[in-house]
Design a protein around this motif. Structure first.
Motif, mmCIF file in Angstrom:
data_model
loop_
_atom_site.group_PDB
_atom_site.id
_atom_site.type_symbol
_atom_site.label_atom_id
_atom_site.label_comp_id
_atom_site.label_asym_id
_atom_site.label_seq_id
_atom_site.Cartn_x
_atom_site.Cartn_y
_atom_site.Cartn_z
ATOM 1 N N CYS A 35 0.824 -1.218 0.000
ATOM 2 C CA CYS A 35 0.000 0.000 0.000
ATOM 3 C C CYS A 35 0.854 1.262 0.000
ATOM 4 O O CYS A 35 0.700 2.135 -0.863
ATOM 5 C CB CYS A 35 -0.943 0.001 1.200
ATOM 6 S SG CYS A 35 -2.167 -1.326 1.157
ATOM 7 N N ASN A 36 1.754 1.396 0.954
ATOM 8 C CA ASN A 36 2.493 2.650 1.116
ATOM 9 C C ASN A 36 3.599 2.836 0.082
ATOM 10 O O ASN A 36 3.746 3.927 -0.479
ATOM 11 C CB ASN A 36 3.085 2.712 2.529
ATOM 12 C CG ASN A 36 2.015 2.765 3.588
ATOM 13 O OD1 ASN A 36 1.392 3.783 3.831
ATOM 14 N ND2 ASN A 36 1.780 1.637 4.238
ATOM 15 N N ILE A 37 4.356 1.792 -0.175
ATOM 16 C CA ILE A 37 5.400 1.915 -1.196
ATOM 17 C C ILE A 37 4.765 2.038 -2.571
ATOM 18 O O ILE A 37 5.260 2.749 -3.453
ATOM 19 C CB ILE A 37 6.361 0.712 -1.135
ATOM 20 C CG1 ILE A 37 6.968 0.587 0.265
ATOM 21 C CG2 ILE A 37 7.462 0.863 -2.181
ATOM 22 C CD1 ILE A 37 7.658 1.843 0.761
ATOM 23 N N TRP A 65 8.804 9.871 -0.701
ATOM 24 C CA TRP A 65 9.303 8.634 -0.116
ATOM 25 C C TRP A 65 9.433 8.726 1.398
ATOM 26 O O TRP A 65 9.155 7.751 2.107
ATOM 27 C CB TRP A 65 10.647 8.271 -0.739
ATOM 28 C CG TRP A 65 10.485 7.576 -2.061
ATOM 29 C CD1 TRP A 65 10.552 8.141 -3.300
ATOM 30 C CD2 TRP A 65 10.198 6.194 -2.280
ATOM 31 N NE1 TRP A 65 10.330 7.193 -4.277
ATOM 32 C CE2 TRP A 65 10.120 5.989 -3.679
ATOM 33 C CE3 TRP A 65 10.021 5.108 -1.428
ATOM 34 C CZ2 TRP A 65 9.860 4.740 -4.241
ATOM 35 C CZ3 TRP A 65 9.762 3.855 -1.990
ATOM 36 C CH2 TRP A 65 9.682 3.684 -3.374
ATOM 37 N N GLU A 123 2.068 3.646 -3.305
ATOM 38 C CA GLU A 123 1.651 5.037 -3.517
ATOM 39 C C GLU A 123 2.843 5.909 -3.891
ATOM 40 O O GLU A 123 2.708 6.870 -4.657
ATOM 41 C CB GLU A 123 0.970 5.567 -2.260
ATOM 42 C CG GLU A 123 -0.410 4.968 -2.056
ATOM 43 C CD GLU A 123 -1.077 5.479 -0.803
ATOM 44 O OE1 GLU A 123 -0.367 6.011 0.075
ATOM 45 O OE2 GLU A 123 -2.312 5.358 -0.692
ATOM 46 N N ALA A 124 4.013 5.602 -3.357
ATOM 47 C CA ALA A 124 5.214 6.355 -3.742
ATOM 48 C C ALA A 124 5.605 6.051 -5.182
ATOM 49 O O ALA A 124 6.030 6.942 -5.921
ATOM 50 C CB ALA A 124 6.372 6.020 -2.796
ATOM 51 N N TRP A 129 1.975 7.080 -7.521
ATOM 52 C CA TRP A 129 1.357 8.397 -7.401
ATOM 53 C C TRP A 129 2.326 9.503 -7.000
ATOM 54 O O TRP A 129 1.911 10.605 -6.681
ATOM 55 C CB TRP A 129 0.205 8.339 -6.398
ATOM 56 C CG TRP A 129 -0.866 7.375 -6.798
ATOM 57 C CD1 TRP A 129 -1.183 6.201 -6.199
ATOM 58 C CD2 TRP A 129 -1.755 7.494 -7.917
ATOM 59 N NE1 TRP A 129 -2.210 5.576 -6.854
ATOM 60 C CE2 TRP A 129 -2.592 6.353 -7.920
ATOM 61 C CE3 TRP A 129 -1.931 8.459 -8.924
ATOM 62 C CZ2 TRP A 129 -3.579 6.143 -8.869
ATOM 63 C CZ3 TRP A 129 -2.921 8.246 -9.868
ATOM 64 C CH2 TRP A 129 -3.725 7.103 -9.838
ATOM 65 N N TRP A 175 7.617 10.401 3.524
ATOM 66 C CA TRP A 175 6.301 10.264 4.139
ATOM 67 C C TRP A 175 5.786 8.830 4.011
ATOM 68 O O TRP A 175 5.243 8.265 4.963
ATOM 69 C CB TRP A 175 5.318 11.232 3.505
ATOM 70 C CG TRP A 175 3.918 11.089 4.015
ATOM 71 C CD1 TRP A 175 2.850 10.539 3.367
ATOM 72 C CD2 TRP A 175 3.423 11.479 5.307
ATOM 73 N NE1 TRP A 175 1.728 10.568 4.156
ATOM 74 C CE2 TRP A 175 2.056 11.143 5.362
ATOM 75 C CE3 TRP A 175 4.018 12.083 6.414
ATOM 76 C CZ2 TRP A 175 1.268 11.384 6.479
ATOM 77 C CZ3 TRP A 175 3.234 12.327 7.526
ATOM 78 C CH2 TRP A 175 1.873 11.982 7.558
ATOM 79 N N GLN A 176 5.953 8.233 2.849
ATOM 80 C CA GLN A 176 5.453 6.880 2.648
ATOM 81 C C GLN A 176 6.209 5.860 3.493
ATOM 82 O O GLN A 176 5.622 4.884 3.970
ATOM 83 C CB GLN A 176 5.544 6.510 1.167
ATOM 84 C CG GLN A 176 4.586 7.282 0.280
ATOM 85 C CD GLN A 176 3.153 7.229 0.779
ATOM 86 O OE1 GLN A 176 2.576 8.237 1.127
ATOM 87 N NE2 GLN A 176 2.586 6.043 0.837
ATOM 88 N N THR A 181 4.741 6.234 7.049
ATOM 89 C CA THR A 181 3.421 5.616 7.180
ATOM 90 C C THR A 181 3.514 4.097 7.032
ATOM 91 O O THR A 181 2.735 3.366 7.657
ATOM 92 C CB THR A 181 2.438 6.191 6.146
ATOM 93 O OG1 THR A 181 2.988 6.056 4.822
ATOM 94 C CG2 THR A 181 2.171 7.669 6.413
ATOM 95 N N ALA A 182 4.465 3.625 6.224
ATOM 96 C CA ALA A 182 4.674 2.182 6.110
ATOM 97 C C ALA A 182 5.145 1.611 7.446
ATOM 98 O O ALA A 182 4.706 0.523 7.858
ATOM 99 C CB ALA A 182 5.691 1.876 5.017
ATOM 100 N N TYR A 206 3.972 10.006 -4.354
ATOM 101 C CA TYR A 206 3.964 10.475 -2.965
ATOM 102 C C TYR A 206 5.404 10.505 -2.456
ATOM 103 O O TYR A 206 6.210 9.648 -2.816
ATOM 104 C CB TYR A 206 3.125 9.545 -2.093
ATOM 105 C CG TYR A 206 1.626 9.761 -2.213
ATOM 106 C CD1 TYR A 206 1.061 10.353 -3.337
ATOM 107 C CD2 TYR A 206 0.767 9.362 -1.198
ATOM 108 C CE1 TYR A 206 -0.305 10.540 -3.440
ATOM 109 C CE2 TYR A 206 -0.606 9.541 -1.300
ATOM 110 C CZ TYR A 206 -1.133 10.133 -2.423
ATOM 111 O OH TYR A 206 -2.484 10.323 -2.534
#
Length: 205
Positions: free
Chosen positions: A159-161, A171, A163-164, A167, A173-174, A177-178, A169
């Motif tokens: 999910c988090n990686i 890295w 989005e980076a 999209w 921040w992702q 959140t990861a 996003y």
């Protein structure tokens, strides 16, 4: 009874992990860029994004029509719109804007706290179901712990990686959140592992 107790305790532990990570640790600040003038930025956001929702700049796709008039657009006009979209996309900036609430709200919104707690509890219920489904392959608590650590890593990674990657996003921040998601899911699974029995088996340490 032990299954219900495991889910409730796991929910509380994960909920408290959220307070520690997002409120007390200071880690989220490492992934957030500073807004120099929040008031002016807010006014500009409402001016350009007047409703709650997700906005793409320069746009999501020139091929998506918005109303009946646009559905009647001819091929030449559509080609021109695609060309303009490509020019804007190449020149930048590229942004995804999430207008969560144009009217604002309390810092500690009780509604969000309640919804968040319910979301975590449902997640812990699913983790308990997952343990039940995989119980025969995980005869020891140590194997169950390792299993949930990997499940947490897999969910956070995808999910988090993702989005980076897809999209753009940031890295930093992702990755933050990861880390939160990895620990949250792992904690929930580990707590359930320590309390709930495996269906059809005696506990083996």
């Amino acid at each position: 009874m032990r299954w219900a107790l495991a889910v409730v305790i796991a929910t509380i532990v994960v909920f408290m992990w959220g307070f520690i990570f997002w409120g007390a640790s200071g880690l989220p600040e490492m992934g957030v860029s500073k807004v120099e003038d929040p008031s002016s930025a807010g006014i500009a956001l409402v001016e350009h994004f007047p409703e709650n929702g997700i906005y793409f700049v320069p746009g999501y796709s020139p091929n998506i029509v918005g109303d009946e008039e646009e559905e009647k657009i001819d091929a030449a006009a559509q080609a021109e719109r695609i060309k303009e979209f490509g020019t804007l996309h190449h020149a930048g900036p590229l942004a995804i804007v999430n207008m969560g609430s144009i009217t604002g709200g309390p810092v500690m919104d009780p509604g969000i706290m309640y919804s968040g707690f319910c979301h975590i509890m449902l997640t812990c219920i699913f983790l308990a179901l997952l343990l039940g489904l995989c119980g025969s392959a995980l005869p020891t608590r140590w194997r169950r712990v390792r299993f949930f650590i990997f499940v947490g890593f897999l969910c956070a990674f995808y999910c988090n990686i993702g989005e980076a990657v897809w999209w753009r996003y940031p890295w930093n921040w992702q990755l933050l959140t990861a880390l939160y998601d990895w620990v949250a899911i792992s904690l929930g699974g580990i707590v359930i592992t320590m309390i709930a029995p495996v269906w059809g088996q005696k506990d083996i340490v």
